[in-house]
Design an enzyme around this catalytic site. Structure first.
Site, PDB file in Angstrom:
ATOM      1  N   MET A 252       0.823  -1.205   0.000  1.00 49.10           N
ATOM      2  CA  MET A 252       0.000   0.000   0.000  1.00 49.10           C
ATOM      3  C   MET A 252       0.861   1.261   0.000  1.00 49.10           C
ATOM      4  O   MET A 252       0.474   2.286  -0.530  1.00 49.10           O
ATOM      5  CB  MET A 252      -0.956   0.008   1.195  1.00 49.10           C
ATOM      6  CG  MET A 252      -0.313   0.195   2.546  1.00 49.10           C
ATOM      7  SD  MET A 252      -1.523   0.096   3.896  1.00 49.10           S
ATOM      8  CE  MET A 252      -2.607   1.465   3.492  1.00 49.10           C
TER       9      MET A 252
ATOM     10  N   LEU B 173      -6.071   6.486  -1.357  1.00 40.33           N
ATOM     11  CA  LEU B 173      -6.572   5.402  -0.505  1.00 40.33           C
ATOM     12  C   LEU B 173      -8.088   5.385  -0.486  1.00 40.33           C
ATOM     13  O   LEU B 173      -8.725   4.334  -0.671  1.00 40.33           O
ATOM     14  CB  LEU B 173      -5.998   5.574   0.902  1.00 40.33           C
ATOM     15  CG  LEU B 173      -6.256   4.472   1.930  1.00 40.33           C
ATOM     16  CD1 LEU B 173      -5.074   4.388   2.885  1.00 40.33           C
ATOM     17  CD2 LEU B 173      -7.522   4.734   2.718  1.00 40.33           C
TER      18      LEU B 173
ATOM     19  N   LEU C 287     -10.456  -1.379  -1.216  1.00 42.22           N
ATOM     20  CA  LEU C 287     -10.028  -1.281   0.181  1.00 42.22           C
ATOM     21  C   LEU C 287     -11.144  -0.753   1.077  1.00 42.22           C
ATOM     22  O   LEU C 287     -11.481  -1.365   2.095  1.00 42.22           O
ATOM     23  CB  LEU C 287      -8.812  -0.369   0.295  1.00 42.22           C
ATOM     24  CG  LEU C 287      -8.282  -0.149   1.726  1.00 42.22           C
ATOM     25  CD1 LEU C 287      -7.692  -1.442   2.270  1.00 42.22           C
ATOM     26  CD2 LEU C 287      -7.240   0.960   1.745  1.00 42.22           C
TER      27      LEU C 287
ATOM     28  N   ARG D 282       0.483   1.228  -3.883  1.00 38.21           N
ATOM     29  CA  ARG D 282      -0.887   1.451  -4.364  1.00 38.21           C
ATOM     30  C   ARG D 282      -1.337   2.889  -4.152  1.00 38.21           C
ATOM     31  O   ARG D 282      -2.142   3.399  -4.945  1.00 38.21           O
ATOM     32  CB  ARG D 282      -1.827   0.483  -3.624  1.00 38.21           C
ATOM     33  CG  ARG D 282      -3.251   0.445  -4.133  1.00 38.21           C
ATOM     34  CD  ARG D 282      -3.341  -0.113  -5.535  1.00 38.21           C
ATOM     35  NE  ARG D 282      -4.724  -0.086  -6.009  1.00 38.21           N
ATOM     36  CZ  ARG D 282      -5.306   0.953  -6.594  1.00 38.21           C
ATOM     37  NH1 ARG D 282      -4.614   2.074  -6.787  1.00 38.21           N
ATOM     38  NH2 ARG D 282      -6.556   0.900  -6.995  1.00 38.21           N
ATOM     39  N   TYR D 283      -0.850   3.537  -3.086  1.00 39.05           N
ATOM     40  CA  TYR D 283      -1.400   4.850  -2.738  1.00 39.05           C
ATOM     41  C   TYR D 283      -0.352   5.952  -2.594  1.00 39.05           C
ATOM     42  O   TYR D 283      -0.711   7.113  -2.452  1.00 39.05           O
ATOM     43  CB  TYR D 283      -2.197   4.750  -1.415  1.00 39.05           C
ATOM     44  CG  TYR D 283      -3.165   3.605  -1.411  1.00 39.05           C
ATOM     45  CD1 TYR D 283      -4.207   3.535  -2.335  1.00 39.05           C
ATOM     46  CD2 TYR D 283      -3.036   2.561  -0.500  1.00 39.05           C
ATOM     47  CE1 TYR D 283      -5.085   2.473  -2.355  1.00 39.05           C
ATOM     48  CE2 TYR D 283      -3.912   1.490  -0.507  1.00 39.05           C
ATOM     49  CZ  TYR D 283      -4.932   1.445  -1.440  1.00 39.05           C
ATOM     50  OH  TYR D 283      -5.791   0.386  -1.461  1.00 39.05           O
TER      51      TYR D 283
ATOM     52  N   HIS E 265      -4.330  -5.295  10.557  1.00 40.28           N
ATOM     53  CA  HIS E 265      -5.234  -4.272  10.017  1.00 40.28           C
ATOM     54  C   HIS E 265      -6.613  -4.891   9.826  1.00 40.28           C
ATOM     55  O   HIS E 265      -6.761  -5.967   9.260  1.00 40.28           O
ATOM     56  CB  HIS E 265      -4.707  -3.752   8.679  1.00 40.28           C
ATOM     57  CG  HIS E 265      -5.269  -2.419   8.297  1.00 40.28           C
ATOM     58  ND1 HIS E 265      -6.604  -2.222   8.040  1.00 40.28           N
ATOM     59  CD2 HIS E 265      -4.671  -1.209   8.136  1.00 40.28           C
ATOM     60  CE1 HIS E 265      -6.812  -0.958   7.728  1.00 40.28           C
ATOM     61  NE2 HIS E 265      -5.652  -0.308   7.786  1.00 40.28           N
TER      62      HIS E 265
ATOM     63  N   ASP F 150       7.921  -1.207   9.300  1.00 37.89           N
ATOM     64  CA  ASP F 150       7.361  -0.129  10.104  1.00 37.89           C
ATOM     65  C   ASP F 150       6.704   0.906   9.213  1.00 37.89           C
ATOM     66  O   ASP F 150       7.224   1.280   8.158  1.00 37.89           O
ATOM     67  CB  ASP F 150       8.462   0.540  10.934  1.00 37.89           C
ATOM     68  CG  ASP F 150       8.666  -0.139  12.276  1.00 37.89           C
ATOM     69  OD1 ASP F 150       7.655  -0.551  12.890  1.00 37.89           O
ATOM     70  OD2 ASP F 150       9.820  -0.249  12.724  1.00 37.89           O
TER      71      ASP F 150
ATOM     72  N   GLU G 197       0.948   2.561  11.073  1.00 33.36           N
ATOM     73  CA  GLU G 197       0.173   1.658  11.928  1.00 33.36           C
ATOM     74  C   GLU G 197       1.003   1.064  13.065  1.00 33.36           C
ATOM     75  O   GLU G 197       0.455   0.697  14.098  1.00 33.36           O
ATOM     76  CB  GLU G 197      -0.447   0.528  11.098  1.00 33.36           C
ATOM     77  CG  GLU G 197      -1.677   0.913  10.312  1.00 33.36           C
ATOM     78  CD  GLU G 197      -1.373   1.516   8.957  1.00 33.36           C
ATOM     79  OE1 GLU G 197      -2.311   1.793   8.189  1.00 33.36           O
ATOM     80  OE2 GLU G 197      -0.173   1.734   8.655  1.00 33.36           O
TER      81      GLU G 197
ATOM     82  N   GLU H 106       0.223   4.201  15.639  1.00 35.95           N
ATOM     83  CA  GLU H 106      -0.951   3.570  16.249  1.00 35.95           C
ATOM     84  C   GLU H 106      -0.560   2.615  17.378  1.00 35.95           C
ATOM     85  O   GLU H 106      -1.112   2.683  18.484  1.00 35.95           O
ATOM     86  CB  GLU H 106      -1.755   2.843  15.173  1.00 35.95           C
ATOM     87  CG  GLU H 106      -3.180   2.544  15.565  1.00 35.95           C
ATOM     88  CD  GLU H 106      -4.011   2.042  14.392  1.00 35.95           C
ATOM     89  OE1 GLU H 106      -5.135   1.573  14.646  1.00 35.95           O
ATOM     90  OE2 GLU H 106      -3.546   2.106  13.236  1.00 35.95           O
TER      91      GLU H 106
END
Length: 354
Positions: free
Chosen positions: A4, A20, A26, A92-93, A191, A268, A271, A275
């Site tokens: 991603m 995203l 997604l 992807r983003y 996730h 890393d 998230e 998070e």
């Protein structure tokens, strides 16, 4: 190498979020093309601050490049028949996006390529979305003409991956007193997915569970454990229980020691660094708990060797005719799938990109 991605600098955050939220694979949204830019604009200030708090951007590109370069060097030794090998990053983003990777491959004259997901466990919303985008680019010749494709689409129980994860847990457990170490709760955090995705038959939940089971087998079931879910976005129902709620629940039950394990993240990024480290570890400590986080795999030699072993085994089996361009599982659409692109993508890759 498909993933991603994440913004390498704070100013890239808005475009990352817009890309995203535009991805219906997604996060399926009504009126997606209208709502996605609005949501991205609204969330950008908060997420920009989070990236600032972890050092000014995501390190995922750094680690993905490093993993790819070291994997390719090992692969030259493990499978010299297809050497030299070169890795390309297709996020992807965030940059480098799939179209950038495609242009570079075309410029390099690539004729044989492996779409290698960096998500250990398959989901239509992650690996599936990346393959859909690669298919869109490949079918119109953006990668070049006559490229022969095959796919490594999941590897959540590969022994090398399991060993690498187990070693990070053992290092985290070593931080607790020996006399109470076996009481430490292992919280595997992955996730989450919207329940709309889960309920159409997505295999992700099963595959993450299989990874957790394999890690616990490797650890000899030395500790109590649970699998929990993080990163819910928006008001719709997502897979639970949420990691934050699990920590609160364990504190209420009197548990004092916890290891957080990012089982679906290999590098890393926000998230893990924000998070898990800055939110959930802090929450646990405020509740009187000793919470440690197992490190991400990042530059782990065991993990990078596992990537090389995966690629070498795939190339060897493909060249010998033992396997085709795609796995048996990749060919099966979710029972509730209504995405025509998904079906076309699977057929295209099954033909080797032709």
């Amino acid at each position: 190498m498909l993933n991603m991605g994440g913004p390498s600098t704070v100013p890239e955050t808005h475009d990352f979020l817009k890309n995203l939220f535009l991805d219906g694979d997604l996060i399926p949204l009504p009126f997606q093309s209208i709502l996605a830019p609005i949501i991205a604009k609204r969330r950008s200030p908060q997420i920009e601050k989070q990236y600032s708090d972890i050092g000014g951007g995501s390190p995922i590109l750094h680690y993905t490049k490093l993993q790819g370069e070291r994997m390719a060097a090992l692969l030259d030794e493990l499978h010299p028949a297809t050497a030299p090998h070169k890795s390309y990053v297709a996020f992807r983003y965030a940059r480098p996006l799939t179209d950038e990777a495609a242009r570079q491959m075309k410029a390099d004259g690539v004729k044989r390529a492996v779409a290698f997901t960096q998500y250990p466990q398959y989901s239509c919303s992650t690996t599936g979305s990346s393959l859909n985008e690669l298919y869109r680019r490949g079918r119109v010749g953006e990668v070049g003409e006559g490229v022969e494709w095959s796919v490594i689409d999941r590897w959540g129980t590969h022994p090398g991956f399991i060993e690498a994860v187990a070693q990070t847990i053992e290092r985290a457990l070593a931080k607790f007193p020996a006399e109470t170490r076996s009481e430490t709760v292992l919280l595997f955090s992955a996730h989450s997915l919207p329940m709309s995705v889960v309920n159409r038959g997505d295999p992700y939940i099963l595959e993450v569970s299989a990874s957790v089971s394999a890690v616990m087998d490797r650890l000899g079931h030395s500790n109590p454990f649970r699998l929990v879910w993080q990163s819910q976005v928006g008001p719709s129902a997502w897979m639970g229980m949420q990691t934050s709620e699990a920590i609160k629940g364990l504190a209420r039950l009197g548990k004092k020691q916890v290891v957080l394990i990012p089982i679906a993240f290999t590098s890393d990024h926000i998230e893990t660094l924000y998070e898990l480290d800055l939110e959930y570890v802090k929450e646990g400590r405020e509740l009187g708990m000793d919470v440690q986080r197992a490190e991400a795999l990042n530059d782990s030699p065991v993990f990078i060797r596992a990537l090389a072993d995966l690629a070498a085994g795939h190339l060897r089996d493909y060249n010998s005719g033992k396997i085709g361009p795609t796995s048996i599982q990749l060919g099966l659409r979710c029972p509730g799938c209504t995405n025509a692109i998904c079906g076309a993508q699977k057929e295209w890759f099954a033909r080797g990109g032709r």
